[in-house]
Design an enzyme around this catalytic site. Sequence first.
Site, PDB file in Angstrom:
ATOM      1  N   HIS A  58       0.839  -1.206   0.000  1.00 31.92           N
ATOM      2  CA  HIS A  58       0.000   0.000   0.000  1.00 31.92           C
ATOM      3  C   HIS A  58       0.878   1.260   0.000  1.00 31.92           C
ATOM      4  O   HIS A  58       0.715   2.155  -0.841  1.00 31.92           O
ATOM      5  CB  HIS A  58      -0.914  -0.024   1.231  1.00 31.92           C
ATOM      6  CG  HIS A  58      -1.783   1.180   1.398  1.00 31.92           C
ATOM      7  ND1 HIS A  58      -3.122   1.175   1.083  1.00 31.92           N
ATOM      8  CD2 HIS A  58      -1.520   2.435   1.840  1.00 31.92           C
ATOM      9  CE1 HIS A  58      -3.645   2.369   1.319  1.00 31.92           C
ATOM     10  NE2 HIS A  58      -2.684   3.160   1.792  1.00 31.92           N
ATOM     11  N   GLU A  59       1.814   1.305   0.922  1.00 31.39           N
ATOM     12  CA  GLU A  59       2.666   2.497   1.018  1.00 31.39           C
ATOM     13  C   GLU A  59       3.550   2.639  -0.224  1.00 31.39           C
ATOM     14  O   GLU A  59       3.825   3.750  -0.661  1.00 31.39           O
ATOM     15  CB  GLU A  59       3.518   2.469   2.299  1.00 31.39           C
ATOM     16  CG  GLU A  59       2.704   2.460   3.598  1.00 31.39           C
ATOM     17  CD  GLU A  59       1.668   3.587   3.707  1.00 31.39           C
ATOM     18  OE1 GLU A  59       1.926   4.694   3.179  1.00 31.39           O
ATOM     19  OE2 GLU A  59       0.590   3.365   4.313  1.00 31.39           O
ATOM     20  N   GLU A  65      -4.574   7.986  -2.742  1.00 38.25           N
ATOM     21  CA  GLU A  65      -5.084   6.739  -2.172  1.00 38.25           C
ATOM     22  C   GLU A  65      -5.464   5.770  -3.293  1.00 38.25           C
ATOM     23  O   GLU A  65      -5.407   4.551  -3.115  1.00 38.25           O
ATOM     24  CB  GLU A  65      -6.276   7.045  -1.253  1.00 38.25           C
ATOM     25  CG  GLU A  65      -6.692   5.897  -0.342  1.00 38.25           C
ATOM     26  CD  GLU A  65      -5.677   5.526   0.744  1.00 38.25           C
ATOM     27  OE1 GLU A  65      -4.674   6.236   0.922  1.00 38.25           O
ATOM     28  OE2 GLU A  65      -5.904   4.501   1.410  1.00 38.25           O
TER      29      GLU A  65
HETATM   30 MG    MG Z   1      -2.905   5.385   2.259  1.00 36.87          MG
END
Ligand code: MG
Length: 493
Positions: free
Chosen positions: A267-268, A297
């Site tokens: 995710h990061e 995001e």
């Molecule tokens: Mg995030």
Amino acid sequence: MLSFKNSTILKILDYYKNIWALSYVSAVSHWDLETYMPKKGVVARGEALGRLSTIRQKMFLDKEFVGLIHMASQERGLSDEESGVVRVLLKSLSFYEKIPEEFLEEFENITNTTTVIWREAKEKDNFKIFEKSLSKIFDMNKQMAEYLGYKESPYDALLDLYEEDLTTKDVTNHFELIRDPLKELLGNIIKSRKYVETHELENAKYDKQKMSELNDKVLKTFWSDIDSFRMDISSHPFTTSFGKNDTRITTWYHDTNFARSLLATIHEFGHALYDMQSKSELEMTPIEGGNSLVIHESQSRFWENFVGRSSSFIKKFLPDMEKVVGKKLTAEDVSLYFNKVSPGLLRVEADEVTYHFHIMLRFEIEKGIIEGKLKIKDIPEIWNSKMKEYLGIIPKKDSQGILQDIHWSGGSVGYFPTYSLGTFLGAQWEEQIKKLKIKTDNYEDIKKYLQENIHQFGSTYTLDDLLKKNKMKFDPTVNIKYLQDKYSKIYNL
Ligand code: MG
């Protein structure tokens, strides 16, 4: 073609480097605070960061600089990047001009102490300790909305702080589209024969050293230029970028449930890639990297959900995962583990299907308080009844309910919706990439697509304009369709 050639813009960019330098130092200090700083350094660090932000604001409001921004906003024939610079600077300027300096200072002080109070309340599992401070935070956000101005709902002014031009009506409409189909899907999953509350791998102890090696290996597979990027550990994973050649992510390790560490890392990485693939010309300018939280995001969710949870990814790293848990695994079983759906109390642990309910609940509460329809003292009860309505479960402790997130204590009201909207948009990028017949394990072509269509522009465009440029329209139903297709297969619906 050069992105910047207008003489007013060039003057702006030259002066802006002073502001950039302050932001740069603040960002490094902040990263250090979250990773390596000895605990006792926190008071001095808080003071230094506060002062840096005041100096930055003063520098921003320099008469000559403000004059240049206004002058540039009247110029014609600016390139897209030049217009982007003006747009981003005007937004910051209007924030500083509309909100009195004393108010901002008070807000900064209040949020600093409130975070400490929140931590105590969470540790002691007692909302009462936090109630008064939370009231103050919401009151100040209401006041902030009045200073900033809005057309329909005061909550609009707050949403716009986190996502340019986003309105309450937009968010309401998006959630209207997904609420019933998601409820139905979740209901069917829970009734299905394959439904389990807990997968055994969630409770499997893992070797943290081996897990850290797996995280490194995955990152090196995605991104070979290790001299522009690093990963550390923090209490909650995050990404920060000091420029395209120095981007930092953090991850976390627990005793069990290795997917939490792995998927957080991926995710990061998605966030980091956006900053690393922004074009060089934008370095040290106001439009370097991405400042739309929804676009950001969408990148992290894209990598987490479509790459990290895919069977091709699981197959590729299966032998490494076996080392992490110290036993034989099958790709099918790991896939069930990575893609398990089951209602839980905590937002950060939620799966792809239940995640949006956590956000809807927070959105409805925030909107209700800011519009004056709900009272802070009633929030725990409202929280529970909404959890019951959406997920069929009720927290027994405040720390697993209203006290779980740091956002409100830090002063952020209006932030949560960007998580869901980013996830919706992530599904739309996936759809585009699929149309081009790029496979989920073709990381090079995926990165190239994202760079050409999103990353290279940094913050040149607003979310709407970026979508127009890609001949797309924001559409949450793409995410719903994806969830229905995927989970119907997994759960034999
Ligand atoms: Mg995030």
